[in-house]
Enzyme design. Structure first.
Site, mmCIF file in Angstrom:
data_model
loop_
_atom_site.group_PDB
_atom_site.id
_atom_site.type_symbol
_atom_site.label_atom_id
_atom_site.label_comp_id
_atom_site.label_asym_id
_atom_site.label_seq_id
_atom_site.Cartn_x
_atom_site.Cartn_y
_atom_site.Cartn_z
ATOM 1 N N ARG A 102 -3.190 -49.960 -37.358
ATOM 2 C CA ARG A 102 -3.024 -49.674 -35.940
ATOM 3 C C ARG A 102 -4.412 -49.363 -35.385
ATOM 4 O O ARG A 102 -5.283 -48.854 -36.104
ATOM 5 C CB ARG A 102 -2.108 -48.472 -35.719
ATOM 6 N N HIS A 124 -3.322 -54.787 -30.616
ATOM 7 C CA HIS A 124 -2.109 -54.622 -31.417
ATOM 8 C C HIS A 124 -1.554 -55.966 -31.869
ATOM 9 O O HIS A 124 -0.912 -56.066 -32.918
ATOM 10 C CB HIS A 124 -1.058 -53.863 -30.620
ATOM 11 N N TYR A 156 9.646 -56.641 -36.211
ATOM 12 C CA TYR A 156 8.225 -56.742 -35.897
ATOM 13 C C TYR A 156 7.653 -58.103 -36.261
ATOM 14 O O TYR A 156 6.806 -58.646 -35.574
ATOM 15 C CB TYR A 156 7.499 -55.645 -36.676
ATOM 16 N N ARG A 185 -2.671 -56.815 -35.334
ATOM 17 C CA ARG A 185 -1.854 -56.192 -36.387
ATOM 18 C C ARG A 185 -0.564 -56.980 -36.574
ATOM 19 O O ARG A 185 -0.110 -57.211 -37.692
ATOM 20 C CB ARG A 185 -1.560 -54.739 -36.008
ATOM 21 N N LYS A 188 1.687 -42.948 -38.750
ATOM 22 C CA LYS A 188 2.669 -42.210 -37.958
ATOM 23 C C LYS A 188 3.450 -41.248 -38.844
ATOM 24 O O LYS A 188 3.778 -41.555 -39.981
ATOM 25 C CB LYS A 188 3.641 -43.181 -37.281
ATOM 26 N N HIS A 241 5.614 -48.925 -42.056
ATOM 27 C CA HIS A 241 6.886 -48.745 -41.356
ATOM 28 C C HIS A 241 7.825 -47.892 -42.207
ATOM 29 O O HIS A 241 7.942 -48.106 -43.411
ATOM 30 C CB HIS A 241 7.556 -50.094 -41.093
#
Length: 306
Positions: free
Chosen positions: A161, A252, A287, A255, A184, A278
């Protein structure tokens, strides 16, 4: 805090957010968003009922109240995706209150979420991605071009990211073969670093007027502070304008391209999930644009009894 929320409800909200952060590994950004979602809901409800909202009073909630809140948020201009997230946060809090306080909230919890179409950046083709990297490298200030090339190479080559790439510090260099990234929800993962990315970072550091310092950010802005995502997005915007690429060609999207290019080359979803960081395989499936037909085709081709 307004007078539209009882102190006990404010305390319950704090406890729920603490629980989400501790047991579900939510990021600080997510917790901040959840707090805003619940404050909007509880303050609306206090005005709608014309009384401070106490935990026990939530037993009065009905679908009509939930629909009224959703209509109010739409009227304020909240988009479908943001509204869906907000209603999801509200239901999570209500489920927690129901379990903790023994309040029957089944009527409110049966309200359906608003539907929205999840949009994702379209991947660049390998040629478009390479052209983009070549274009940003041609900046009039050589060290800036080398810096932007290094950052975007990490996004495309390692699936980082943009926030993860810009969070790298001098202590992270030189890169090991497998770079540990904290993503994240503070989840850690190991990502491979291609030789071309190492070369790009090394060349940037050789040109950077501040050089390499272990106590400073790895990627520097024009004044020496940590490079911002806005600066990288600006470089990408100029590159796509010169190359005639669509507005979806963002940092993005590189990615996203990392994931789709790996999948096209035969990579499996579980590995790509780990590389992207993820939490859920379903996120990776969406995605990368994988549909059920593609999954079944892979299954039948690979399974011994297929």
């Amino acid at each position: 805090m307004t007078g539209l929320m009882a102190p006990a409800t404010a305390h319950a909200l704090d406890r729920w957010l603490e629980t989400e952060a501790a047991t579900r590994d939510r990021s600080d950004h997510t917790i901040t968003a959840y707090r805003a979602d619940l404050l909007a809901f509880l303050q609306f409800l206090g005005g709608y009922w014309a009384e401070p909202v106490a935990p026990a009073a939530l037993a009065r909630l009905r679908q009509a109240d939930m629909r009224a809140f959703a209509a109010s948020e739409r009227g304020r201009g909240l988009g479908a995706r943001s509204l869906a997230r907000r209603m999801s946060a509200v239901r999570s809090f209500l489920r927690w209150i129901s379990d903790r306080e023994g309040v029957d909230l089944s009527a409110a919890l049966s309200t359906r979420s608003p539907k929205y179409t999840r949009s994702l950046p379209r991947p660049l083709t390998p040629l478009q991605a390479q052209d983009t990297l070549d274009r940003v490298a041609g900046h009039a200030t050589p060290w800036v071009g080398a810096r932007d090339l290094a950052v975007l190479t990490l996004l495309w080559g390692s699936g980082l990211r943009i926030s993860e790439a810009l969070a790298l510090n001098g202590t992270d260099w030189p890169f090991p073969q497998g770079l540990i990234i904290r993503g994240k929800g503070s989840r850690e993962r190991q990502v491979p670093v291609l030789p071309v990315a190492r070369v790009a970072v090394e060349e940037y550091l050789q040109l950077c007027p501040w050089g390499h310092r272990v106590d400073q950010p790895l990627f520097r802005g024009m004044r020496g502070g940590r490079l911002t995502s806005a600066a990288v997005e600006g470089a990408m915007r100029l590159a796509r304008a010169e190359l005639g690429l669509p507005a979806s060609a963002t940092p993005h999207a590189l990615r996203h391209s990392f994931a789709t290019h790996l999948l096209s080359a035969g990579g499996d979803l579980r590995t790509i999930q780990e590389l992207l960081g993820h939490a859920s395989l379903s996120t990776t499936q969406v995605y990368t644009g994988v549909d059920d037909a593609r999954l079944m085709a892979v299954y039948h081709a690979a399974h011994p009894r297929g």
